[in-house]
Write a protein that holds these residues in place. Structure first.
Motif, PDB file in Angstrom:
ATOM      1  N   ILE A 208     -15.355  19.522  11.740  1.00 35.31           N
ATOM      2  CA  ILE A 208     -14.495  18.941  12.774  1.00 35.31           C
ATOM      3  C   ILE A 208     -13.195  18.429  12.162  1.00 35.31           C
ATOM      4  CG2 ILE A 208     -14.286  17.019  14.417  1.00 35.31           C
ATOM      5  CD1 ILE A 208     -17.335  17.363  14.906  1.00 35.31           C
ATOM      6  N   LEU A 209     -13.305  17.750  11.019  1.00 37.65           N
ATOM      7  CA  LEU A 209     -12.111  17.192  10.381  1.00 37.65           C
ATOM      8  C   LEU A 209     -11.177  18.274   9.852  1.00 37.65           C
ATOM      9  CD1 LEU A 209     -13.563  14.151   8.429  1.00 37.65           C
ATOM     10  CD2 LEU A 209     -12.123  14.106  10.457  1.00 37.65           C
ATOM     11  N   LYS A 210     -11.708  19.450   9.577  1.00 36.77           N
ATOM     12  CA  LYS A 210     -10.874  20.526   9.059  1.00 36.77           C
ATOM     13  C   LYS A 210     -10.066  21.225  10.151  1.00 36.77           C
ATOM     14  CE  LYS A 210     -12.655  22.114   4.760  1.00 36.77           C
ATOM     15  NZ  LYS A 210     -13.209  23.252   4.047  1.00 36.77           N
ATOM     16  N   SER A 211     -10.367  20.944  11.418  1.00 38.00           N
ATOM     17  CA  SER A 211      -9.571  21.555  12.482  1.00 38.00           C
ATOM     18  C   SER A 211      -8.133  21.046  12.369  1.00 38.00           C
ATOM     19  CB  SER A 211     -10.153  21.227  13.858  1.00 38.00           C
ATOM     20  OG  SER A 211      -9.976  19.864  14.155  1.00 38.00           O
ATOM     21  N   ASP A 212      -7.194  21.897  12.696  1.00 46.08           N
ATOM     22  CA  ASP A 212      -5.781  21.565  12.492  1.00 46.08           C
ATOM     23  C   ASP A 212      -5.349  20.298  13.227  1.00 46.08           C
ATOM     24  OD1 ASP A 212      -5.431  23.726  10.821  1.00 46.08           O
ATOM     25  OD2 ASP A 212      -4.802  25.067  12.443  1.00 46.08           O
ATOM     26  N   ALA A 213      -5.788  20.151  14.475  1.00 43.33           N
ATOM     27  CA  ALA A 213      -5.365  18.988  15.264  1.00 43.33           C
ATOM     28  C   ALA A 213      -5.894  17.686  14.662  1.00 43.33           C
ATOM     29  CB  ALA A 213      -5.842  19.134  16.703  1.00 43.33           C
ATOM     30  N   VAL A 214      -7.170  17.659  14.353  1.00 48.89           N
ATOM     31  CA  VAL A 214      -7.771  16.442  13.807  1.00 48.89           C
ATOM     32  C   VAL A 214      -7.230  16.170  12.408  1.00 48.89           C
ATOM     33  CG1 VAL A 214      -9.943  15.392  13.074  1.00 48.89           C
ATOM     34  CG2 VAL A 214      -9.847  16.684  15.199  1.00 48.89           C
ATOM     35  N   ARG A 215      -7.080  17.228  11.628  1.00 46.54           N
ATOM     36  CA  ARG A 215      -6.579  17.062  10.264  1.00 46.54           C
ATOM     37  C   ARG A 215      -5.166  16.477  10.254  1.00 46.54           C
ATOM     38  NH1 ARG A 215      -7.189  21.386   5.438  1.00 46.54           N
ATOM     39  NH2 ARG A 215      -6.203  20.150   3.841  1.00 46.54           N
ATOM     40  N   SER A 216      -4.284  17.004  11.090  1.00 47.31           N
ATOM     41  CA  SER A 216      -2.919  16.482  11.112  1.00 47.31           C
ATOM     42  C   SER A 216      -2.890  15.042  11.623  1.00 47.31           C
ATOM     43  CB  SER A 216      -2.013  17.385  11.949  1.00 47.31           C
ATOM     44  OG  SER A 216      -2.418  17.378  13.289  1.00 47.31           O
ATOM     45  N   ALA A 217      -3.713  14.743  12.626  1.00 52.24           N
ATOM     46  CA  ALA A 217      -3.763  13.370  13.141  1.00 52.24           C
ATOM     47  C   ALA A 217      -4.281  12.412  12.068  1.00 52.24           C
ATOM     48  CB  ALA A 217      -4.640  13.303  14.379  1.00 52.24           C
ATOM     49  N   LEU A 218      -5.329  12.822  11.365  1.00 56.47           N
ATOM     50  CA  LEU A 218      -5.899  11.975  10.317  1.00 56.47           C
ATOM     51  C   LEU A 218      -4.913  11.780   9.170  1.00 56.47           C
ATOM     52  CD1 LEU A 218      -8.379  10.449   9.329  1.00 56.47           C
ATOM     53  CD2 LEU A 218      -9.201  12.573   8.322  1.00 56.47           C
ATOM     54  N   GLU A 219      -4.267  12.842   8.761  1.00 50.88           N
ATOM     55  CA  GLU A 219      -3.294  12.719   7.680  1.00 50.88           C
ATOM     56  C   GLU A 219      -2.109  11.838   8.076  1.00 50.88           C
ATOM     57  OE1 GLU A 219      -2.372  16.718   6.521  1.00 50.88           O
ATOM     58  OE2 GLU A 219      -4.108  16.842   5.194  1.00 50.88           O
ATOM     59  N   SER A 220      -1.667  11.931   9.335  1.00 52.69           N
ATOM     60  CA  SER A 220      -0.550  11.083   9.767  1.00 52.69           C
ATOM     61  C   SER A 220      -0.966   9.611   9.797  1.00 52.69           C
ATOM     62  CB  SER A 220      -0.025  11.533  11.129  1.00 52.69           C
ATOM     63  OG  SER A 220      -0.976  11.301  12.133  1.00 52.69           O
ATOM     64  N   VAL A 221      -2.203   9.336  10.208  1.00 53.72           N
ATOM     65  CA  VAL A 221      -2.688   7.951  10.211  1.00 53.72           C
ATOM     66  C   VAL A 221      -2.755   7.415   8.784  1.00 53.72           C
ATOM     67  CG1 VAL A 221      -4.754   6.536  10.616  1.00 53.72           C
ATOM     68  CG2 VAL A 221      -3.955   8.104  12.378  1.00 53.72           C
ATOM     69  N   ILE A 222      -3.254   8.220   7.863  1.00 52.66           N
ATOM     70  CA  ILE A 222      -3.366   7.785   6.465  1.00 52.66           C
ATOM     71  C   ILE A 222      -1.978   7.590   5.858  1.00 52.66           C
ATOM     72  CG2 ILE A 222      -4.114   8.497   4.162  1.00 52.66           C
ATOM     73  CD1 ILE A 222      -6.524   9.836   5.577  1.00 52.66           C
ATOM     74  N   GLN A 223      -1.067   8.530   6.121  1.00 50.86           N
ATOM     75  CA  GLN A 223       0.291   8.385   5.593  1.00 50.86           C
ATOM     76  C   GLN A 223       0.971   7.140   6.143  1.00 50.86           C
ATOM     77  OE1 GLN A 223       1.656  10.034   3.171  1.00 50.86           O
ATOM     78  NE2 GLN A 223      -0.085  11.409   2.968  1.00 50.86           N
ATOM     79  N   GLU A 224       0.787   6.876   7.413  1.00 49.35           N
ATOM     80  CA  GLU A 224       1.383   5.675   8.027  1.00 49.35           C
ATOM     81  C   GLU A 224       0.787   4.408   7.411  1.00 49.35           C
ATOM     82  OE1 GLU A 224       3.936   3.521  10.199  1.00 49.35           O
ATOM     83  OE2 GLU A 224       3.906   5.699  10.094  1.00 49.35           O
ATOM     84  N   ALA A 225      -0.511   4.432   7.160  1.00 47.14           N
ATOM     85  CA  ALA A 225      -1.144   3.262   6.558  1.00 47.14           C
ATOM     86  C   ALA A 225      -0.624   3.040   5.129  1.00 47.14           C
ATOM     87  CB  ALA A 225      -2.651   3.452   6.541  1.00 47.14           C
ATOM     88  N   LEU A 226      -0.390   4.111   4.408  1.00 45.34           N
ATOM     89  CA  LEU A 226       0.118   3.968   3.045  1.00 45.34           C
ATOM     90  C   LEU A 226       1.589   3.524   3.029  1.00 45.34           C
ATOM     91  CD1 LEU A 226      -1.494   7.102   1.372  1.00 45.34           C
ATOM     92  CD2 LEU A 226      -2.150   4.723   1.097  1.00 45.34           C
ATOM     93  N   ARG A 227       2.344   3.885   4.045  1.00 43.12           N
ATOM     94  CA  ARG A 227       3.748   3.483   4.113  1.00 43.12           C
ATOM     95  C   ARG A 227       3.921   2.019   4.454  1.00 43.12           C
ATOM     96  NH1 ARG A 227       5.665   8.882   6.465  1.00 43.12           N
ATOM     97  NH2 ARG A 227       4.168   8.334   8.025  1.00 43.12           N
ATOM     98  N   THR A 228       2.984   1.430   5.161  1.00 46.86           N
ATOM     99  CA  THR A 228       3.137   0.042   5.611  1.00 46.86           C
ATOM    100  C   THR A 228       2.795  -0.964   4.529  1.00 46.86           C
ATOM    101  OG1 THR A 228       0.894   0.032   6.523  1.00 46.86           O
ATOM    102  CG2 THR A 228       2.698   0.588   8.007  1.00 46.86           C
ATOM    103  N   ARG A 229       2.390  -0.515   3.376  1.00 46.42           N
ATOM    104  CA  ARG A 229       2.059  -1.445   2.284  1.00 46.42           C
ATOM    105  C   ARG A 229       3.247  -2.162   1.846  1.00 46.42           C
ATOM    106  NH1 ARG A 229      -1.947   0.439  -2.303  1.00 46.42           N
ATOM    107  NH2 ARG A 229      -3.519  -0.985  -1.650  1.00 46.42           N
TER     108      ARG A 229
END
Length: 91
Positions: A70-91
């Motif tokens: 499920i996580l490897k699907s393009d939609a979920v993967r891009s959403a998950l990566e954007s959430v992680i990137q946003e979390a790393l940027r807010t540090r």
């Protein structure tokens, strides 16, 4: 290596470990069954907890594998990566 790849490797490791535990439990049960048959003692519940644990572990590893698909699907993967990137940027 992306985060998804690391999760995939962790799930694969868990599946292999669960399989190893299951095989070891079956071997212990088989060996115990043979020893008990020779000695005349036999407990039908012997090793039941070990087998139940191994089956539960395999089920959890299977669920982890499904989650990876499920996580490897393009939609979920891009959403998950954007959430992680946003979390790393807010540090």
């Amino acid at each position: 290596m992306t985060i998804i790849d690391r999760i995939n490797l962790a799930a694969l490791g868990a599946q292999l470990a669960a399989r190893g535990r299951f095989v070891a439990a079956v071997r212990r049960l088989r060996d115990a069954d043979t020893d008990e048959a020779r000695s005349g003692r036999h407990d039908p519940e012997a090793g039941a907890t070990t087998v139940e644990y191994a089956i539960g572990t395999i089920a959890a590893a299977g669920f982890a594998g499904l989650l990876i698909v499920i996580l490897k699907s393009d939609a979920v993967r891009s959403a998950l990566e954007s959430v992680i990137q946003e979390a790393l940027r807010t540090r």
